[in-house]
Design an enzyme around this catalytic site. Structure first.
Site, mmCIF file in Angstrom:
data_model
loop_
_atom_site.group_PDB
_atom_site.id
_atom_site.type_symbol
_atom_site.label_atom_id
_atom_site.label_comp_id
_atom_site.label_asym_id
_atom_site.label_seq_id
_atom_site.Cartn_x
_atom_site.Cartn_y
_atom_site.Cartn_z
ATOM 1 N N LYS A 44 19.748 43.595 17.652
ATOM 2 C CA LYS A 44 19.873 42.339 18.394
ATOM 3 C C LYS A 44 19.752 41.182 17.401
ATOM 4 C CE LYS A 44 19.591 39.384 21.902
ATOM 5 N NZ LYS A 44 20.800 39.025 22.651
ATOM 6 N N ASN A 68 26.517 36.953 30.544
ATOM 7 C CA ASN A 68 25.116 36.909 30.125
ATOM 8 C C ASN A 68 24.775 35.557 29.549
ATOM 9 O OD1 ASN A 68 24.249 36.919 27.057
ATOM 10 N ND2 ASN A 68 26.253 37.941 27.168
ATOM 11 N N LEU A 72 18.896 34.740 23.381
ATOM 12 C CA LEU A 72 18.325 35.320 22.164
ATOM 13 C C LEU A 72 16.906 35.882 22.313
ATOM 14 C CD1 LEU A 72 19.469 32.975 19.244
ATOM 15 C CD2 LEU A 72 19.784 35.437 19.364
ATOM 16 N N CYS A 125 26.825 32.433 18.943
ATOM 17 C CA CYS A 125 26.059 32.602 20.184
ATOM 18 C C CYS A 125 26.322 31.413 21.118
ATOM 19 C CB CYS A 125 24.562 32.704 19.904
ATOM 20 S SG CYS A 125 23.615 32.797 21.440
ATOM 21 N N SER A 194 31.308 37.305 22.951
ATOM 22 C CA SER A 194 31.705 37.010 24.330
ATOM 23 C C SER A 194 32.445 35.672 24.390
ATOM 24 C CB SER A 194 30.459 36.959 25.215
ATOM 25 O OG SER A 194 29.520 36.069 24.668
ATOM 26 N N GLY A 221 33.418 42.543 28.471
ATOM 27 C CA GLY A 221 34.071 43.575 29.276
ATOM 28 C C GLY A 221 35.577 43.381 29.387
HETATM 29 C C1 DHB Z 1 22.994 35.988 22.763
HETATM 30 C C2 DHB Z 1 24.301 36.020 23.168
HETATM 31 C C3 DHB Z 1 25.304 36.119 22.228
HETATM 32 O O1 DHB Z 1 26.615 36.168 22.575
HETATM 33 C C4 DHB Z 1 24.979 36.209 20.900
HETATM 34 O O2 DHB Z 1 25.963 36.300 19.997
HETATM 35 C C5 DHB Z 1 23.657 36.183 20.505
HETATM 36 C C6 DHB Z 1 22.665 36.079 21.440
HETATM 37 C C7 DHB Z 1 21.922 35.842 23.758
HETATM 38 O O3 DHB Z 1 22.114 35.098 24.718
HETATM 39 O O4 DHB Z 1 20.844 36.412 23.567
#
Ligand code: DHB
Length: 315
Positions: A44, A68, A72, A125, A194, A221
């Site tokens: 992660k 989502n 982070l 992100c 995403s 997805g």
């Molecule tokens: C998160 C979502 C992402 O697309 C990413 O690249 C890093 C973190 C998140 O919301 O935790």
């Protein structure tokens, strides 16, 4: 029949592993990945300090994909360095320091530990409240990479460096991004994160399906596979044109061996599984390997290079 591939100098047993995001936050999850058929373990995205993330509900999926806004949640980078002791596969830490100074600190500590095979620098992100996606700001992205690579270039041992990129929707971006990336020793890029700030609506309850950011979140997805494929294809062709040895990793909407076949045809060297790994758990990896092998065997292909990048334009 072989699913072997290389990302930079790193040889992988198969071209299929997890995307940073689902099921790679705790040591238990990382160990599960290590024991699974995933060919690599990717953590992660990590920050300096542990984070709880955004308010819940912050994840939702249906048959077409996911949304989502996790924000982070992670255990802090030191946890992911220490986790290396329990992992025997190639192990990469995803890094998202939130600020340049924090990102530099994390990368310095990872390099000093000498225990990690490499990093995926997350430039995309979409879920940090009040912050845009770095890789949509080319000036800022180049400044980040310049400073980060001053640190990376001080070390001479083999260390894999990749960039997680957001989707680009207009063709002028690909040469522009390439012209920045090629200034640094980047081994691979992952396309795509995403699609940021999408919105799923529940007509029954007349509400959003997640709570943070007014219900907006990153879409994954099936919804995003055509965009993932085009981003892989466009970067693959641009790297070929400029004679650059940078691998492209496909990510976005992979649910079957056929999806993987399509990504490799577009030029991917490997693929990452996000939403489907969340849905199915580690069982997805042997299933996807077998489905890809079945397609290759039907077509008479024996290795990925037999079809990698060879997408044809319809007559
Ligand atoms: C998160 C979502 C992402 O697309 C990413 O690249 C890093 C973190 C998140 O919301 O935790």
């Amino acid at each position: 029949m072989s699913l072997h591939t290389n990302i930079g100098f790193q040889l992988l047993d198969t071209c299929i592993y997890n995307a940073s995001g689902p099921r790679c936050t705790s040591l238990k999850e990382l160990i599960q990945l290590d024991k699974s058929h995933s060919s690599l373990v990717l953590s992660k995205s990590s920050t300096v300090l542990p984070r709880e993330g955004n308010v819940k509900p912050r994840y939702y999926h249906n048959e077409l994909g996911s949304i989502n806004s996790m924000g982070l949640p992670n255990q802090g980078f030191q946890y992911y360095i220490d986790s290396a002791n329990a992992i025997s596969k190639p192990y990469l830490i995803s890094v998202n320091g939130l600020t340049l100074e924090d990102t530099k600190l994390i990368i310095t500590k990872i390099l000093q530990s000498n225990k990690i095979n490499g990093i995926e620098i997350n430039l995309s992100c979409p879920n940090i409240i009040g912050k845009g996606q770095l890789a949509y700001d080319l000036v800022e992205m180049e400044r980040y990479l310049s400073e980060i690579f001053i640190i990376i270039n001080q070390y001479s041992f083999p260390f894999l460096v990749g960039l997680k990129l957001p989707p680009y929707f207009d063709l002028h971006w690909y040469p522009q991004i390439t012209n920045i990336i090629k200034k640094f020793n980047v081994h691979y890029i992952t396309c795509i994160n995403s699609i940021g700030n999408g919105l799923l609506v529940d007509s029954e309850t007349e509400s959003t399906v997640i709570k943070p950011k007014g219900g907006m979140g990153g879409i994954g997805g099936q919804y995003i596979k055509p965009i993932g494929l085009s981003n892989v294809r466009n970067f693959y062709l641009e790297f070929q044109k400029q004679n650059l040895k940078i691998d492209v990793i496909g990510c976005g909407g992979i649910e079957s061996g056929e999806d993987i076949f399509e990504y490799i045809l577009c030029g991917a060297s490997a693929v990452q599984i996000g939403t489907q790994f969340y849905r199915e758990g580690i069982k997805c990896f042997p299933r996807l390997q077998q489905e890809l092998k079945d397609i290759m065997s039907k077509k008479g292909y024996r290795c990925l290079d037999d079809f990698k990048g060879k997408l044809q334009i319809i007559n």
